[in-house]
Design an enzyme around this catalytic site. Structure first.
Site, mmCIF file in Angstrom:
data_model
loop_
_atom_site.group_PDB
_atom_site.id
_atom_site.type_symbol
_atom_site.label_atom_id
_atom_site.label_comp_id
_atom_site.label_asym_id
_atom_site.label_seq_id
_atom_site.Cartn_x
_atom_site.Cartn_y
_atom_site.Cartn_z
ATOM 1 N N LYS A 127 -8.409 6.033 7.293
ATOM 2 C CA LYS A 127 -8.275 5.007 6.239
ATOM 3 C C LYS A 127 -6.970 4.234 6.420
ATOM 4 C CE LYS A 127 -6.269 8.462 3.182
ATOM 5 N NZ LYS A 127 -6.603 9.491 2.186
ATOM 6 N N ARG A 185 -9.253 12.843 -9.715
ATOM 7 C CA ARG A 185 -9.497 11.551 -9.070
ATOM 8 C C ARG A 185 -10.863 11.621 -8.418
ATOM 9 N NH1 ARG A 185 -6.037 9.861 -3.897
ATOM 10 N NH2 ARG A 185 -7.616 11.091 -2.848
ATOM 11 N N TYR A 211 24.345 -7.216 1.110
ATOM 12 C CA TYR A 211 24.053 -7.524 -0.295
ATOM 13 C C TYR A 211 24.733 -6.549 -1.245
ATOM 14 C CZ TYR A 211 20.405 -10.867 0.943
ATOM 15 O OH TYR A 211 19.729 -11.941 1.421
ATOM 16 N N MET A 261 15.816 -8.166 4.192
ATOM 17 C CA MET A 261 14.407 -8.431 4.514
ATOM 18 C C MET A 261 14.121 -8.269 6.009
ATOM 19 S SD MET A 261 12.082 -11.694 3.390
ATOM 20 C CE MET A 261 12.426 -11.547 1.648
HETATM 21 C C1 LIG Z 1 -6.495 10.790 2.766
HETATM 22 C C2 LIG Z 1 -7.463 11.852 2.599
HETATM 23 C C3 LIG Z 1 -7.541 12.918 3.509
HETATM 24 C C4 LIG Z 1 -6.566 13.091 4.645
HETATM 25 O O1 LIG Z 1 -5.373 13.588 4.138
HETATM 26 P P1 LIG Z 1 -4.170 14.041 5.088
HETATM 27 O O2 LIG Z 1 -3.345 14.886 4.192
HETATM 28 O O3 LIG Z 1 -3.468 12.805 5.501
HETATM 29 O O4 LIG Z 1 -4.754 14.770 6.214
HETATM 30 C C5 LIG Z 1 -8.540 13.844 3.345
HETATM 31 N N1 LIG Z 1 -9.421 13.761 2.321
HETATM 32 C C6 LIG Z 1 -9.376 12.764 1.422
HETATM 33 C C7 LIG Z 1 -10.378 12.722 0.336
HETATM 34 C C8 LIG Z 1 -8.390 11.790 1.510
HETATM 35 O O5 LIG Z 1 -8.327 10.810 0.590
#
Ligand SMILES: *Cc1c(COP(=O)(O)O)cnc(C)c1O
Length: 363
Positions: free
Chosen positions: A30, A123, A241, A289
């Site tokens: 992802k 979630r 800054y 930046m």
């Molecule tokens: C992102 C995610 C993972 C992978 O998690 P990692 O800790 O990065 O290996 C696995 N399962 C779900 C549902 C996720 O959202």
């Protein structure tokens, strides 16, 4: 950012050897493979033997679907909308169904049924009541049931056991063909957590979320920026800054072409250190930046020249160290840096350390 694709393959093989042949290692790619670029990362994982991928949404799935044979599974973590049914069916995409209506839709209309079960993360995922409702309304058994641990990076946290127990109990109701509870860190919680499939993201990309010592994973990224200016700063003068750094003596300062636009956290100002060769160059002042200043006082003059590579993440500068200092987590750093820096790739299966060459100044 230099991305070592062969290290990703090596980490995949390592996870496979840890979980054994009864458990599949699926890759979570992802957010554009955690910022490292799905288009290059997915083929490497495929070649390493990966046959199941998890992506965030339909757009990401379509980016890789045409490059994978139909026997390779693509699971979409965002689930499914009613109007997406046709595209899921024609492209053989499986939604991870975390809402009852998604689960019923998928069970009736799609070849692959993947259920997400809510065991304590709050979630997505079907609750106990919804699992029973599903069982009551749908005859079909899921191909895969997944759930997600909240505290897998802490092996003594009792939440892990509780979530596992709930997962097992919920699976007894729906009787999935395969079960998956573990993301990367849970691989090190032991076999009780592996079930049929583990979903690895972080570990593939070299992040040691479980804090295993010594780190069994190969680092995947290196972050190197260019020294854009070298200047002398007198005692009492300020840098950057808000004048957050004031020289307590005469100093040599370097301005490095790396800023928060490239994903270096603003919170890294005054707290991290870079390396020039083997010499430490602490960041001084705030991150701007496009630039950040480093203290070159301990770096030999011959290395303090414009164009010199300055390393921020590398073999002796783990991404975990920067994350801790900047009050963030390695995953966030990785995807921000990956998405915003220019990326160079080493080819897989080729021993090529030192691939990165300082480049001619770009216009
Ligand atoms: C992102 C995610 C993972 C992978 O998690 P990692 O800790 O990065 O290996 C696995 N399962 C779900 C549902 C996720 O959202």
């Amino acid at each position: 950012m230099q991305v070592d694709l062969s290290a990703i393959a090596a980490n995949f093989h390592h996870l496979r050897s840890l979980v054994g042949s009864d458990t599949e290692v699926a890759a979570v790619v992802k957010s554009d493979a955690y910022g490292l670029g799905m288009n290059l990362v997915v083929p490497v994982l495929l070649e390493a033997g990966c046959r199941t991928f998890f992506v965030a949404n339909l757009r990401e799935a379509m980016q890789i679907r045409t490059r994978l044979t139909s026997s390779v599974r693509i699971n979409i973590l965002a689930g499914i909308e009613d109007n997406e049914l046709d595209v899921y069916r024609s492209y053989r995409l499986a939604p991870v169904c975390g809402r009852l209506q998604d689960a019923i839709l998928a069970a009736r209309k799609l070849p692959e049924l993947v259920l997400s079960l809510e065991t304590g993360f709050s979630r997505f995922g079907l609750t106990f009541a919804e699992v029973r409702a599903f069982k009551h309304r749908v005859r079909r058994e899921p191909d895969l049931a997944v759930s997600h641990l909240a505290c897998a990076d802490d092996p003594i946290d009792t939440t892990n056991r509780m979530q596992r127990d709930r997962f097992v109990a919920m699976c007894q109701i729906v009787n999935p063909r395969r079960r998956s509870l573990a993301a990367s860190a849970a691989v090190w919680l032991g076999q009780n957590y592996h079930f049929n499939l583990v979903r690895a993201g972080s570990a593939l990309f070299g992040l040691n979320n479980a804090g295993v010592e010594p780190n069994p994973l190969r680092p995947v990224v290196q972050l190197i920026a260019r020294l854009a200016e070298v200047r002398a700063v007198h005692c009492g003068e300020v840098v950057g800054y808000a004048a957050s750094f004031r020289a307590t003596r005469s100093m040599r300062i370097g301005i490095v072409a790396l800023g928060y636009a490239q994903g270096l956290p603003w919170s890294a100002g005054n707290v991290i250190a870079a390396l020039i060769g083997a010499y430490k160059a602490p960041v001084v002042g705030r991150v701007a930046m496009e630039y950040v200043a480093v203290d070159l006082s301990d770096v030999p003059a011959k290395l303090c020249t414009e164009g010199q590579p300055v390393e921020f993440i590398g073999p002796s500068l783990p991404i975990e160290t920067m994350a801790r200092a900047a009050h963030t987590i390695p995953q966030e750093l990785l995807i921000r840096l990956g998405a915003n820096c220019r990326r160079h790739y080493t080819q897989p299966c080729r021993d090529a350390p030192g691939f990165w060459q300082p480049q001619a100044r770009s216009p």
